[in-house]
Scaffold this motif. Structure first.
Motif, short mmCIF file in Angstrom:
data_model
loop_
_atom_site.label_atom_id
_atom_site.label_comp_id
_atom_site.label_asym_id
_atom_site.label_seq_id
_atom_site.Cartn_x
_atom_site.Cartn_y
_atom_site.Cartn_z
N GLN A 36 -24.90 147.95 74.40
CA GLN A 36 -23.84 148.90 74.06
C GLN A 36 -22.90 148.31 73.01
OE1 GLN A 36 -21.93 150.21 77.68
NE2 GLN A 36 -23.51 151.74 78.08
N VAL A 37 -22.56 147.05 73.19
CA VAL A 37 -21.72 146.38 72.18
C VAL A 37 -22.46 146.30 70.86
CG1 VAL A 37 -20.59 144.21 71.57
CG2 VAL A 37 -20.43 145.09 73.91
N ALA A 38 -23.74 145.96 70.91
CA ALA A 38 -24.54 145.87 69.69
C ALA A 38 -24.59 147.22 68.97
CB ALA A 38 -25.96 145.40 70.02
N THR A 39 -24.78 148.28 69.73
CA THR A 39 -24.85 149.62 69.13
C THR A 39 -23.56 149.96 68.38
OG1 THR A 39 -26.38 150.40 70.83
CG2 THR A 39 -25.14 152.08 69.64
N ALA A 40 -22.42 149.67 68.99
CA ALA A 40 -21.13 149.97 68.35
C ALA A 40 -20.95 149.17 67.07
CB ALA A 40 -19.99 149.67 69.32
N VAL B 32 -23.94 149.27 59.57
CA VAL B 32 -24.98 149.94 58.79
C VAL B 32 -25.03 151.45 58.99
CG1 VAL B 32 -26.91 149.75 60.43
CG2 VAL B 32 -27.36 149.59 57.99
N GLY B 33 -24.61 151.94 60.15
CA GLY B 33 -24.64 153.39 60.35
C GLY B 33 -23.74 154.13 59.38
N ARG B 34 -22.55 153.59 59.18
CA ARG B 34 -21.59 154.25 58.28
C ARG B 34 -22.06 154.23 56.83
NH1 ARG B 34 -16.22 154.80 60.46
NH2 ARG B 34 -16.17 154.18 62.65
N VAL B 35 -22.48 153.06 56.36
CA VAL B 35 -22.85 152.98 54.94
C VAL B 35 -24.14 153.75 54.69
CG1 VAL B 35 -24.21 150.83 55.02
CG2 VAL B 35 -22.93 151.43 52.95
N THR B 36 -25.05 153.80 55.66
CA THR B 36 -26.25 154.61 55.50
C THR B 36 -25.90 156.07 55.35
OG1 THR B 36 -27.64 153.04 56.72
CG2 THR B 36 -28.44 155.29 56.55
N PHE C 56 -32.56 144.54 69.45
CA PHE C 56 -31.41 144.61 68.56
C PHE C 56 -31.80 145.28 67.24
CE2 PHE C 56 -28.88 142.90 65.07
CZ PHE C 56 -27.59 143.08 65.53
N TRP C 57 -32.89 144.81 66.63
CA TRP C 57 -33.27 145.37 65.33
C TRP C 57 -33.80 146.79 65.46
CZ3 TRP C 57 -30.97 143.26 61.54
CH2 TRP C 57 -30.66 141.89 61.58
N GLY C 58 -34.35 147.11 66.65
CA GLY C 58 -34.71 148.49 66.89
C GLY C 58 -33.51 149.42 66.86
N LEU C 59 -32.37 148.92 67.37
CA LEU C 59 -31.13 149.70 67.32
C LEU C 59 -30.65 149.88 65.88
CD1 LEU C 59 -29.16 148.20 70.35
CD2 LEU C 59 -30.23 150.46 70.21
N VAL C 60 -30.87 148.88 65.04
CA VAL C 60 -30.54 149.02 63.62
C VAL C 60 -31.37 150.14 63.00
CG1 VAL C 60 -30.61 147.88 61.37
CG2 VAL C 60 -29.82 146.61 63.38
N GLY C 61 -32.67 150.13 63.30
CA GLY C 61 -33.53 151.20 62.80
C GLY C 61 -33.08 152.57 63.27
N GLU C 62 -32.66 152.66 64.53
CA GLU C 62 -32.18 153.94 65.06
C GLU C 62 -30.91 154.39 64.35
OE1 GLU C 62 -31.72 154.12 69.25
OE2 GLU C 62 -33.78 153.51 69.68
N ALA C 63 -30.05 153.45 63.98
CA ALA C 63 -28.82 153.82 63.26
C ALA C 63 -29.16 154.43 61.90
CB ALA C 63 -27.93 152.59 63.10
N ARG D 275 -34.22 158.30 51.07
CA ARG D 275 -33.35 157.13 51.07
C ARG D 275 -33.40 156.41 52.42
NH1 ARG D 275 -28.66 160.62 47.99
NH2 ARG D 275 -29.51 160.36 45.87
N GLY D 276 -33.45 157.17 53.51
CA GLY D 276 -33.56 156.54 54.81
C GLY D 276 -34.85 155.75 54.94
N GLN D 277 -35.95 156.32 54.46
CA GLN D 277 -37.22 155.60 54.48
C GLN D 277 -37.13 154.33 53.64
OE1 GLN D 277 -40.48 156.76 56.02
NE2 GLN D 277 -40.53 154.53 55.79
N GLY D 278 -36.47 154.43 52.49
CA GLY D 278 -36.33 153.26 51.63
C GLY D 278 -35.50 152.16 52.27
N ILE D 279 -34.47 152.53 53.02
CA ILE D 279 -33.67 151.52 53.72
C ILE D 279 -34.49 150.84 54.80
CG2 ILE D 279 -31.70 151.23 55.29
CD1 ILE D 279 -30.24 153.38 53.66
#
Length: 258
Positions: free
Chosen positions: A87-91, A97-101, A191-198, A220-224
Motif C-alpha cells: 500500500q505504501v509502495a502504491t502511494a 510515475v502515475g502523475r507524470v504518465t 513492486f515493479w508490477g505495481l509500477v506497470g499498473e500505474a 504512449r503508455g505502451q512506449g513507457i
C-alpha cells in the motif's frame, strides 16, 4: 482566467496580476480539471510557490521517518506487513510515475520525476495527497505550442520523451523500493508490477476523463512500458495484490498487457 480549447490539447491561463503562465501551469490546470472532486490527483505543485508544512523531499527524507510512518499507519488498517508495504509502495509509485504518465499520455509533455526534483505532501492521516517539483522545467515535443518557451526543453521526438521520463522516474523508484525494503522484505516483481499498473491505469483512464485521445494515450503508455522493460525492470509482472479500482478496464488494459 482559464480558457479551455476543447479541439486542442492546450488551455490558456491568463492573468493581469501575475507572470505569463508556464507550460507546467497550463498542464496542471488541465490535470486538475480531470477530476473535480480530487483536483490534486494528477497535478503537481511548483515548490517555489509552496510553504514547506507537510512537504518532504524525496531525495532527503526517504532515509528518515516518513516511509516508516506511512507503513505504521497502513498497518493500523491492514495488520499484514507485506500488504501494508504494498500500500505504501502504491502511494509512492503514483506520486512518482502515475502523475507524470497522466501528463505524458494526455499532452505529450513531462515534468522531471527524478529523485532530486520530487517533493511529497502528506495529509493529516499520513497519506500522500499531492506532489511537487522543485524545478518546473517541462520537456515538450517539437510541435508543442510551448516549444522554445521559457522553462521548457524541446526533445526531438515522442520516443525520446518517453525514454527520458522513464530514466528519470527510475532514479526515484529505485530509491522508493530501497526505503521500503529497509522496513520489511518486499518482492521486486510485485513492486515493479505495481509500477506497470500505474502506467496502465493512466493510459486507460486519462482519455476517459479527458473525453478523448485514446489512441495517443495507448501508444504512449505502451512506449513507457517498453522503456521500463528495456531498462531491465519487470513492469508487466502481476502484482498479485487485490486492490480496488474505478471504472471498467475494457480492451485498452488488455492491449497494454500484451
Amino acid at each position: 482566467m482559464v480558457m479551455f480549447h476543447p479541439d486542442r490539447l492546450e488551455c490558456t491561463v491568463t492573468s493581469t496580476l501575475s507572470a505569463p503562465a508556464t507550460a507546467l501551469d497550463v498542464s496542471c490546470t488541465r490535470l486538475r480539471a480531470l477530476n473535480a472532486e480530487y483536483p490534486r490527483m494528477y497535478a503537481v505543485a511548483t515548490m517555489a510557490d509552496e510553504g514547506k508544512r507537510r512537504w518532504w523531499s524525496l531525495a532527503d527524507d526517504l532515509d528518515g521517518d516518513r516511509v516508516p510512518r506511512m507503513w505504521a499507519r497502513s498497518l493500523e488498517d491492514v495488520p499484514d506487513p507485506d500488504v501494508a508495504a504494498m500500500q505504501v509502495a502504491t502511494a509512492l509509485i503514483h506520486a512518482v510515475v502515475g502523475r507524470v504518465t497522466a501528463l505524458v499520455v494526455l499532452e505529450g509533455r513531462a515534468w522531471d520525476p527524478g529523485l532530486e526534483n520530487l517533493w511529497i505532501h502528506m495529509d493529516s492521516d499520513e497519506g500522500i495527497d499531492w506532489a511537487g517539483v522543485a524545478d518546473d522545467t517541462m520537456r515538450v515535443l517539437p510541435d508543442d505550442p510551448y516549444a522554445g518557451a521559457p522553462r521548457t526543453v524541446t526533445v526531438p521526438c515522442e520516443r525520446a520523451l518517453l525514454l527520458w521520463t522513464v530514466h528519470r522516474s527510475l532514479t526515484s523508484l529505485h530509491a522508493v523500493f530501497d526505503a521500503i525494503a529497509r522496513l520489511t522484505p518486499i518482492d521486486a516483481n510485485r513492486f515493479w508490477g505495481l509500477v506497470g499498473e500505474a502506467v496502465l491505469g493512466a493510459a486507460t483512464y486519462i482519455p476517459i476523463l479527458a473525453g478523448g485521445g485514446e489512441a495517443a494515450a495507448q501508444r504512449r503508455g505502451q512506449g513507457i512500458l517498453d522503456a521500463f522493460v528495456a531498462a531491465g525492470v519487470p513492469v508487466r509482472s502481476k502484482s498479485r495484490i487485490t486492490r480496488p479500482h474505478c471504472g471498467r478496464p475494457g480492451q485498452a488494459r488488455k492491449r497494454l498487457l500484451n
